[in-house]
Design an enzyme around this catalytic site. Structure first.
Site, mmCIF file in Angstrom:
data_model
loop_
_atom_site.group_PDB
_atom_site.id
_atom_site.type_symbol
_atom_site.label_atom_id
_atom_site.label_comp_id
_atom_site.label_asym_id
_atom_site.label_seq_id
_atom_site.Cartn_x
_atom_site.Cartn_y
_atom_site.Cartn_z
ATOM 1 C CG LEU A 291 -0.691 -0.564 2.508
ATOM 2 C CD1 LEU A 291 0.318 0.302 3.183
ATOM 3 C CD2 LEU A 291 -1.952 -0.721 3.345
ATOM 4 C CB VAL A 448 -4.443 7.214 -1.774
ATOM 5 C CG1 VAL A 448 -5.045 8.185 -0.777
ATOM 6 C CG2 VAL A 448 -3.158 7.791 -2.349
ATOM 7 C CG HIS A 449 -0.824 4.677 -4.265
ATOM 8 N ND1 HIS A 449 0.426 5.139 -4.638
ATOM 9 C CD2 HIS A 449 -1.681 5.651 -4.616
ATOM 10 C CE1 HIS A 449 0.312 6.350 -5.178
ATOM 11 N NE2 HIS A 449 -0.965 6.680 -5.165
ATOM 12 C CG MET A 450 -5.204 0.058 -0.199
ATOM 13 S SD MET A 450 -5.334 1.851 -0.276
ATOM 14 C CE MET A 450 -6.967 2.040 -0.957
#
Lengths: 517, 165
Positions: A291, A448-450
């Site tokens: 993430l 915000v990056h999964m």
């Protein structure tokens, strides 16, 4: 025109919301796509243009550019899942944000549009057997996406003072800085990317791929939460969901389709599959969660910065990208978000916030080396992720470098992202931070990056899907989102999600007899 | 179902406004608490449950030390009691105090009076730049909108679904 309608006119005739569904609904189509963001929307547009009958189901509501206002908290409540307070459980807990609206997270992201670097693709080829994922093979898909969402450098005049200060600091240190590529057509620097672009400049899926899909005949159903995928034997046959009206009534929505695409993001796609009884013999469905942990600092300058007047993240400092520190960037936040991000309270909070227009908020993104997982609890996905000591140490180093940069740019004080954080007043003080390792639990981390919870690969015993996102061992069920990434992509993932989705759509078209014949 | 603060939650929050928010926000206590109600209405259930339990515990937890509930504390006593949670008997105390600090601080600086005070006038700014985009760059904007809809099949030579059928 559909796009005009998205900005200022009526709702397009083929967008349906909770206000249109007055009873149980049964739909037939060729392809049902669950999710309308970076994965779902390009897939819908490409397949609709190729003549397929496409239905898109989106849990969030349908908004238009005119609906995006300066009311930050209202926008968060409307556009973010869980009001932006989704948590990955660990020590520290990591707060993550996902969009929940037609257009998905592209409505609330910063619009950074980067191709996955070649060395990451090489890792995906080597470790996951994805032999075709070369820069050359992906080139036409990236090009196509970049054209559609208008990926371009910022107009200089739209860049705010906070970003110029970041660049000034990086230049003083002699560090590599790149002008950010973003999906924007003359962004004018409203700096509201994260709350729905109110000028229409950000070319999110809402104003690019979704209108295109609608133009070519796709139907979009907003406000529909999909509960499960239906099957006949091992073949996916559609989905079952629900719509809840404003009067509190619940109606069933049943979609019968020849191909089912899960594009709900790396948290909700594996959850949808798990709720539907889908298993992967790899045991990795819902696992392998990475993430891109990121942390933010608040720097105070003597000069007026007013960072809210100018584009979001106009530059990225890439000097340490090969060392696990993807980038440093200036990320202006509205006052309410700054206030909630600092540990201050009372008069101390007031004194700090009185200097809001002198702040530069800067962040760093870490390419993580550990993984978490997603489990379904009471029908809802719950992420679990424990920040690794190695990554915490790397972020600590990154923080010192970021502090050096900000002091070189003229910062007078720096607030750190730790519990009970002290302030720094010089780069020397920042260096002293390295004397004492800060354990993972001491950090305040967001993301915000999964990615990665249904990794693609050639070997069905070590991956969940094939190279196009088709589930191993299940017929006619695809995944089209960042779940597919075998490992973190180091850069902002949106463009790669879109490129892979476009490539997968091409595969479906090329093999249409197999799926639709 | 629409979330509503319980009486306990509202009373405790009222006692916390002077502790967490700047003095100049004192008159905004009710709008701040109302704003938190809206926020609590959309946060994940796991947090909502924790918050309800947390407020009830916070309220009665003051009794052994101050012989009154937290909702009735003011001034120094309210400060000290909050600090005892923020500094933490357990990580749960610390996280609850931190979460309330975050959500109340956010609600505080969502108030128009507080935004005006610090010079954040984003509404007029948005109007100004939106107008600029639609006038100065009108041609390019129209070109991009047209491009979004223009025919451009991904597989120009492939048979489409309709042709296959």
């Amino acid at each position: 025109m559909v796009t005009a309608a998205l900005h200022e006119g009526a709702r397009p005739h083929n967008v349906f919301t909770r206000h249109d569904l007055h009873g149980d609904t049964v739909l037939d189509c060729d392809v049902v796509i669950v999710g309308s963001g970076a994965g779902g929307a390009p897939m819908a547009a490409e397949l609709a243009e190729a003549g397929f009958d496409v239905v898109v189901l989106e849990e969030g509501s349908y908004y238009q550019t005119r609906d995006f206002t300066a009311n930050t908290s209202q926008m968060v409540r409307q556009l973010y899942r869980d009001g932006g307070a989704s948590l990955a459980i660990g020590n520290p807990p990591i707060m993550f944000q996902e969009g929940r609206a037609v257009g998905g997270s592209t409505v609330i992201n910063g619009g950074m549009s980067w191709r996955t670097p070649e060395d990451i693709l090489a890792r995906w080829r080597d470790e996951a057997g994805l032999e075709d994922l070369t820069t050359a093979q992906l080139e036409p898909y990236y090009e196509r996406v970049e054209k559609r969402i208008h990926v371009a450098p910022m107009d200089d005049e739209a860049i705010g003072r906070d970003n110029w200060l970041l660049k000034k600091g990086a230049d003083a240190k002699g560090w590599k800085t790149v002008g950010n590529l973003r999906n924007q057509a003359h962004c004018v620097g409203s700096n509201r990317c994260a709350f729905g672009c109110p000028t229409g400049a950000k070319q999110s899926a809402l104003v690019s791929y979704v209108p295109r899909a609608l133009h070519y005949g796709a139907r979009v159903y907003a406000d529909v939460r999909v509960d499960r995928i239906t099957f006949h034997g091992k073949r996916a046959t559609g989905v079952v969901g629900k719509v809840r009206t404003d009067e509190g009534k619940t109606h069933n929505v049943v979609v019968r389709a020849k191909l089912v695409v899960a594009a709900c993001g790396a948290i909700h796609s594996p959850a949808l599959l798990a709720r539907s009884g889908v298993k992967s013999r790899s045991g990795l469905l819902g696992g392998n969660l990475s993430l891109h942990p990121n942390v933010k600092v608040v720097a105070l300058f003597d000069e007026d910065v007013s960072g809210w007047q100018g584009a979001h993240q106009a530059f990225q400092v890439r000097e340490f990208a090969d060392e696990g520190l993807g980038c440093f960037a200036a990320v202006n936040l509205p006052p309410s978000v700054v206030a909630m991000s600092v540990p201050h309270r009372g008069a101390q909070l007031g004194a700090l916030m009185d200097q809001y227009n002198h702040m530069v908020v800067a962040g760093l993104l870490c390419e993580d080396t550990t993984t978490g997982h997603v489990k379904v609890i009471n029908g809802r996905p719950q992420a679990f992720y424990q920040l690794a000591e190695h990554d915490a140490a790397n972020m600590q180093r990154g923080l010192v470098l970021l502090a050096e940069l900000l002091f070189a740019a003229g910062a007078k004080r720096l607030l750190l992202p730790f519990h009970h954080a002290q302030e720094l007043t010089s780069a020397d003080e920042a260096h002293r931070l390295l004397d004492r390792p800060i354990p993972p639990k001491g950090w305040e981390v967001v993301t915000v990056h999964m990615m990665g919870t249904a990794k693609m690969g050639a070997d069905r015993t070590t991956s969940v899907t094939d190279a196009f996102g088709f589930m191993h061992d299940v017929d006619r069920l695809m995944i089209a989102d960042a779940s597919l990434f075998p490992s973190p992509c180091r850069v902002n993932p949106m463009e790669t999600i879109m490129a892979l989705s476009t490539r997968a759509a091409g595969h479906v078209i090329d093999n249409s007899r197999r799926y639709f014949g | 179902m629409t979330y509503r603060h319980t009486q306990t939650t509202r009373a405790v929050l009222r006692s916390l406004v002077p502790v967490i928010c700047p003095p100049e926000a004192a008159a905004l206590a009710e709008p701040i608490i109302d704003h938190m109600e809206l926020t609590f209405g959309v946060i994940p259930p796991i947090l909502g449950t924790a918050i309800h339990a947390g407020f009830a515990t916070y309220d009665v937890g003051a009794v052994p030390r101050y012989f009154k509930r937290a909702r009735s504390l003011s001034g120094e006593a309210a400060e000290r009691y909050y600090e005892s949670w923020a500094d933490g008997f357990t990580p749960m105390h610390v996280q609850f105090a931190g979460m309330i600090n975050q959500l109340m601080s956010m609600a505080c600086y969502e108030q128009p009076e507080m935004m005006e005070r610090i010079g954040y006038r984003v509404g007029p700014w948005i109007e100004k730049v939106r107008h600029k985009r639609l006038t100065v760059f009108a041609d390019d904007v129209a070109k991009q909108e047209a491009q979004i809809l223009a025919p451009d099949p991904l597989r120009p030579l492939a048979k489409t679904k309709k042709e296959v059928a």
